[in-house]
Write a protein that holds these residues in place. Structure first.
Motif, PDB file in Angstrom:
ATOM      1  N   VAL A  53      -7.708 -32.743 -44.879  1.00 58.98           N
ATOM      2  CA  VAL A  53      -9.005 -33.379 -44.642  1.00 58.98           C
ATOM      3  C   VAL A  53      -9.171 -34.487 -45.688  1.00 58.98           C
ATOM      4  O   VAL A  53      -9.401 -34.193 -46.869  1.00 58.98           O
ATOM      5  N   PRO A  54      -9.036 -35.761 -45.299  1.00 55.47           N
ATOM      6  CA  PRO A  54      -9.039 -36.857 -46.268  1.00 55.47           C
ATOM      7  C   PRO A  54     -10.236 -36.865 -47.209  1.00 55.47           C
ATOM      8  O   PRO A  54     -10.092 -37.125 -48.417  1.00 55.47           O
ATOM      9  N   GLU A  55     -11.418 -36.556 -46.677  1.00 54.82           N
ATOM     10  CA  GLU A  55     -12.609 -36.621 -47.526  1.00 54.82           C
ATOM     11  C   GLU A  55     -12.654 -35.514 -48.577  1.00 54.82           C
ATOM     12  O   GLU A  55     -13.510 -35.535 -49.478  1.00 54.82           O
ATOM     13  N   LEU A  56     -11.730 -34.561 -48.478  1.00 57.67           N
ATOM     14  CA  LEU A  56     -11.662 -33.494 -49.477  1.00 57.67           C
ATOM     15  C   LEU A  56     -10.462 -33.674 -50.402  1.00 57.67           C
ATOM     16  O   LEU A  56     -10.136 -32.779 -51.185  1.00 57.67           O
ATOM     17  N   GLY A  57      -9.854 -34.834 -50.347  1.00 52.75           N
ATOM     18  CA  GLY A  57      -8.681 -35.101 -51.174  1.00 52.75           C
ATOM     19  C   GLY A  57      -8.931 -34.962 -52.659  1.00 52.75           C
ATOM     20  O   GLY A  57      -8.017 -34.676 -53.433  1.00 52.75           O
ATOM     21  N   HIS A  58     -10.178 -35.141 -53.065  1.00 55.15           N
ATOM     22  CA  HIS A  58     -10.508 -35.035 -54.495  1.00 55.15           C
ATOM     23  C   HIS A  58     -10.330 -33.621 -55.029  1.00 55.15           C
ATOM     24  O   HIS A  58     -10.308 -33.412 -56.251  1.00 55.15           O
ATOM     25  N   HIS A  70     -12.527 -23.875 -52.716  1.00 51.56           N
ATOM     26  CA  HIS A  70     -12.871 -24.291 -51.353  1.00 51.56           C
ATOM     27  C   HIS A  70     -12.196 -23.379 -50.329  1.00 51.56           C
ATOM     28  O   HIS A  70     -12.828 -22.955 -49.350  1.00 51.56           O
ATOM     29  N   THR A 261      -8.680 -27.227 -44.161  1.00 56.47           N
ATOM     30  CA  THR A 261      -7.879 -28.046 -45.076  1.00 56.47           C
ATOM     31  C   THR A 261      -6.386 -27.840 -44.868  1.00 56.47           C
ATOM     32  O   THR A 261      -5.569 -28.650 -45.327  1.00 56.47           O
TER      33      THR A 261
END
Length: 309
Positions: A53-58, A70, A261
């Motif tokens: 999931v790109p927006e959870l890359g952090h 997570h 993820t």
């Protein structure tokens, strides 16, 4: 045990969140729905997993290192979908960390390279002391008193170091838990009657890959040749049991989606499903490692992991 407790109890030992759903989710949902006891022990939180999931890359390990927490939530959501109330982390959440892995050129996993500067996480599961780790599982075995345990084979099914370690810990703990004189402080001894190793049918995987190829999706599994070596699979003649849980496929698919993820709904797992039908997720295979095989069906497989007890 109290009379309200189920008389038939299954214990599963897995390395990371999502492993249980992919390999045994339909079996878990089926047995839970039938009123059988199902306990899942997860050995790590999967901190080193790839994030889809790109927006959870952090959350990645080399950034905020928040993936484990997570995935803890993802696993809780998946267990609700499967109807599993008893889930635990080996030694408690955070005791052991995902060790990471890399791919061998022949298509199986091997341990990741250690950091060049000598740093790293001292609680990586791959490096855990075997007896210490087993002693976290022994009291669970003696408390739950499962007749059946499911874990990986000696290769971890595809070589992942944490899968191999989970196999070692589960098999050793099962032995120790049965010894009356071993660690009396960890509970009354319990001998698990039947132990199974999860398996992936070679014939069915080849069939699925052929259908993907014929549908023009030959690169979906990184170009794996359906006629070539498949190190993740088990020859059908080595498989002992087939649990048909097609009535619980939707619960398994929902649990897979909960592991967002790690499992992409437009990725190879679901592409395989689309080409074989959802039945690919409702039939789960097992090798027997301990115990007497129960009656077999017309196809030669035992149909219930509790059969013959």
């Amino acid at each position: 045990m109290p009379a309200s407790d189920p008389t038939e109890r299954l214990l599963l030992v897995h390395a990371h969140p999502d492993d249980e759903t992919i390999q045994n989710g339909a079996t878990m949902a089926k047995y839970a729905a039938e009123g059988r006891g199902v306990t899942l022990v997860t050995c790590t939180a999967g901190e080193m997993g790839e994030i889809l999931v790109p927006e959870l890359g952090h959350l990645a390990a080399d950034k905020e290192d928040g993936l484990g927490e997570h995935r803890r939530g993802e696993l809780e959501a998946a267990m609700k979908e499967l109807g599993i109330a008893d889930h635990r982390y080996l030694g408690g959440f955070g005791t052991y960390r995902d060790s990471g892995m890399k791919w061998h050129e022949d298509g199986y996993a091997i341990p990741a390279d250690p950091p060049e500067d000598g740093t790293g996480h001292g609680n990586a599961f791959w490096y855990a002391d075997l007896t210490e780790a087993a002693d976290h599982l022994v009291p669970i075995i003696r408390e739950v008193r499962p007749q059946v345990m499911v874990t990986y084979d000696q290769f971890g099914n595809y070589g992942h170091p944490d899968h191999i370690q989970a196999h070692r810990v589960a098999m050793y703990a099962a032995q120790l838990a049965a010894v009356p004189s071993y660690r009396k402080d960890l509970g009354e001894p319990w001998d698990i009657a039947k132990i199974y190793w999860s398996a992936m049918s070679e014939s069915r995987m080849r069939e699925g890959l052929r259908r993907l190829r014929d549908a023009g999706q030959q690169t979906t599994f990184d170009g794996i040749d359906p006629e070539g070596p498949l190190p993740m699979t088990t020859p059908d003649e080595d498989i002992a049991a087939l649990v048909d849980a097609n009535d619980h496929v939707e619960a398994k698919l929902a649990a897979m989606r909960a592991h967002a993820t790690q499992i992409a709904t437009d990725g190879p797992f679901f592409a395989l499903s689309n080409n074989l039908g959802n039945q690919v997720w409702g039939l789960e295979f097992y090798r027997i490692a301990k115990g007497k095989l129960g009656p077999v069906g017309e196809d030669g497989f035992e149909t219930d992991l509790f059969a013959g007890l």
